[in-house]
Design an enzyme around this catalytic site. Sequence first.
Site, PDB file in Angstrom:
ATOM      1  N   TYR A  57      31.865  -3.646  74.311  1.00 49.91           N
ATOM      2  CA  TYR A  57      32.523  -2.410  74.742  1.00 49.91           C
ATOM      3  C   TYR A  57      31.845  -1.932  76.027  1.00 49.91           C
ATOM      4  O   TYR A  57      30.732  -1.401  76.005  1.00 49.91           O
ATOM      5  CB  TYR A  57      32.396  -1.310  73.686  1.00 49.91           C
ATOM      6  CG  TYR A  57      33.125  -1.571  72.386  1.00 49.91           C
ATOM      7  CD1 TYR A  57      34.069  -2.581  72.250  1.00 49.91           C
ATOM      8  CD2 TYR A  57      32.861  -0.776  71.268  1.00 49.91           C
ATOM      9  CE1 TYR A  57      34.727  -2.795  71.053  1.00 49.91           C
ATOM     10  CE2 TYR A  57      33.522  -0.978  70.074  1.00 49.91           C
ATOM     11  CZ  TYR A  57      34.451  -1.990  69.964  1.00 49.91           C
ATOM     12  OH  TYR A  57      35.101  -2.187  68.766  1.00 49.91           O
ATOM     13  N   LEU A  91      44.886   6.286  63.539  1.00 50.78           N
ATOM     14  CA  LEU A  91      45.910   7.032  64.279  1.00 50.78           C
ATOM     15  C   LEU A  91      46.700   6.110  65.206  1.00 50.78           C
ATOM     16  O   LEU A  91      47.367   6.571  66.135  1.00 50.78           O
ATOM     17  CB  LEU A  91      45.273   8.176  65.077  1.00 50.78           C
ATOM     18  CG  LEU A  91      44.597   9.255  64.229  1.00 50.78           C
ATOM     19  CD1 LEU A  91      43.974  10.329  65.124  1.00 50.78           C
ATOM     20  CD2 LEU A  91      45.585   9.888  63.255  1.00 50.78           C
ATOM     21  N   ARG A 148      45.841   4.132  67.593  1.00 53.29           N
ATOM     22  CA  ARG A 148      45.444   4.274  68.993  1.00 53.29           C
ATOM     23  C   ARG A 148      46.088   5.503  69.646  1.00 53.29           C
ATOM     24  O   ARG A 148      46.451   5.496  70.815  1.00 53.29           O
ATOM     25  CB  ARG A 148      45.785   3.006  69.770  1.00 53.29           C
ATOM     26  CG  ARG A 148      45.090   1.782  69.202  1.00 53.29           C
ATOM     27  CD  ARG A 148      45.632   0.477  69.730  1.00 53.29           C
ATOM     28  NE  ARG A 148      44.924  -0.634  69.117  1.00 53.29           N
ATOM     29  CZ  ARG A 148      45.213  -1.143  67.906  1.00 53.29           C
ATOM     30  NH1 ARG A 148      46.226  -0.630  67.214  1.00 53.29           N
ATOM     31  NH2 ARG A 148      44.513  -2.134  67.406  1.00 53.29           N
ATOM     32  N   GLY A 149      46.226   6.552  68.842  1.00 55.43           N
ATOM     33  CA  GLY A 149      46.784   7.813  69.347  1.00 55.43           C
ATOM     34  C   GLY A 149      48.273   7.956  69.134  1.00 55.43           C
ATOM     35  O   GLY A 149      48.816   9.051  69.261  1.00 55.43           O
ATOM     36  N   SER A 185      49.085  10.355  66.347  1.00 54.59           N
ATOM     37  CA  SER A 185      48.179  11.508  66.323  1.00 54.59           C
ATOM     38  C   SER A 185      48.918  12.834  66.359  1.00 54.59           C
ATOM     39  O   SER A 185      48.348  13.883  66.055  1.00 54.59           O
ATOM     40  CB  SER A 185      47.224  11.454  67.519  1.00 54.59           C
ATOM     41  OG  SER A 185      47.950  11.627  68.736  1.00 54.59           O
ATOM     42  N   GLY A 186      50.181  12.783  66.768  1.00 53.82           N
ATOM     43  CA  GLY A 186      50.929  14.016  66.960  1.00 53.82           C
ATOM     44  C   GLY A 186      50.805  14.571  68.356  1.00 53.82           C
ATOM     45  O   GLY A 186      51.468  15.554  68.703  1.00 53.82           O
TER      46      GLY A 186
END
Length: 331
Positions: A56, A206, A208-209, A212-213
């Site tokens: 990473y 989630l 990767r978003g 997530s909303g």
Amino acid sequence: MEQRKLGATGPTTSALGLGAMGMSDFYGPSDRAESIATVHAALDAGITLIDTGDFYGMGHNEMLIAEAVRGRPRDSYQLSVKFGAQRDPAGNWLGLNLRPEAIKTALSYSLKRLDTDHVDIYRPARMPAGVPVEEVVGTIADLVKAGYVRHIGLSEVGAQTIRRAAAVHPIADLQIEYSLISRGIEEAILPTLRELGIGLTAYGVLARGLISGHWQAKPLAAGDFRAHNPRFQEGNVDANLALVEALRKVAEARGASVAQVAIAWVAAQGDDIVPLVGARRRDRLTESLGALDVKLSADDLAAIERAVPKDAAAGTRYPAMAMADLDSERK
């Protein structure tokens, strides 16, 4: 903070873990000061499990974590590290190197970057076809005996590979994607883990978003790998966001956010599961922590299932080439 034990032989950790990848890589630019503040906030809230990988940001993430935990008692948090992925200076993927010498060298560098004398859970990032998992696990087992590693984990592997690995050395947990729209593990992988007494750390809770909303279809920043993810691409993203809107109605009825219900759903699938949240900011972390207060009833779970039926997602969770390389997707 609620505690959960990772498998029969793994460590006891917080019921929610922090995935640090996005603080260094794959999601476009990040704010270093805010990232460190987010790690501090997570630790202060009782999160003990921090997940990273030596690739990473090519070591950046490990050094960031080392800075963030400096001064904290080493037994107050656990470090989960993935290894093996090879990248060139431009960040391109070069495959995996899981030879015994490479594993030992990778750990040496991780210990130095993390400024610690041991890693709590050490795991190969992926398991390529043709690489004997017995040899990989055996090498890590030697590092356990030497005191450099406390527990052995796996990542994105299927039921047969899990069994082969567990026959060599006790496995603490499997790290794999699991969310309302990624439920492939339920057929064979999750039952195998439970049969063998192995825990699950769930990433991508989630998506990767996406669920997530907060996600809106928009151009992505340079370096954001979601631009190549099928579920975010035109023709799929609108269908997936329609699922999110259906989930939003359930969440609002519960007085919770979409993200909180999505995380709570994963946590509700068993007390042997620890969701990893990839919050890069304190406000997103605070929202995720609120999921621990959302206790879903049978009626809630049924409503969520109606809003987001199994296999309802449009698009696969990785591009076709990456999916073909996942041991967890092999039949």
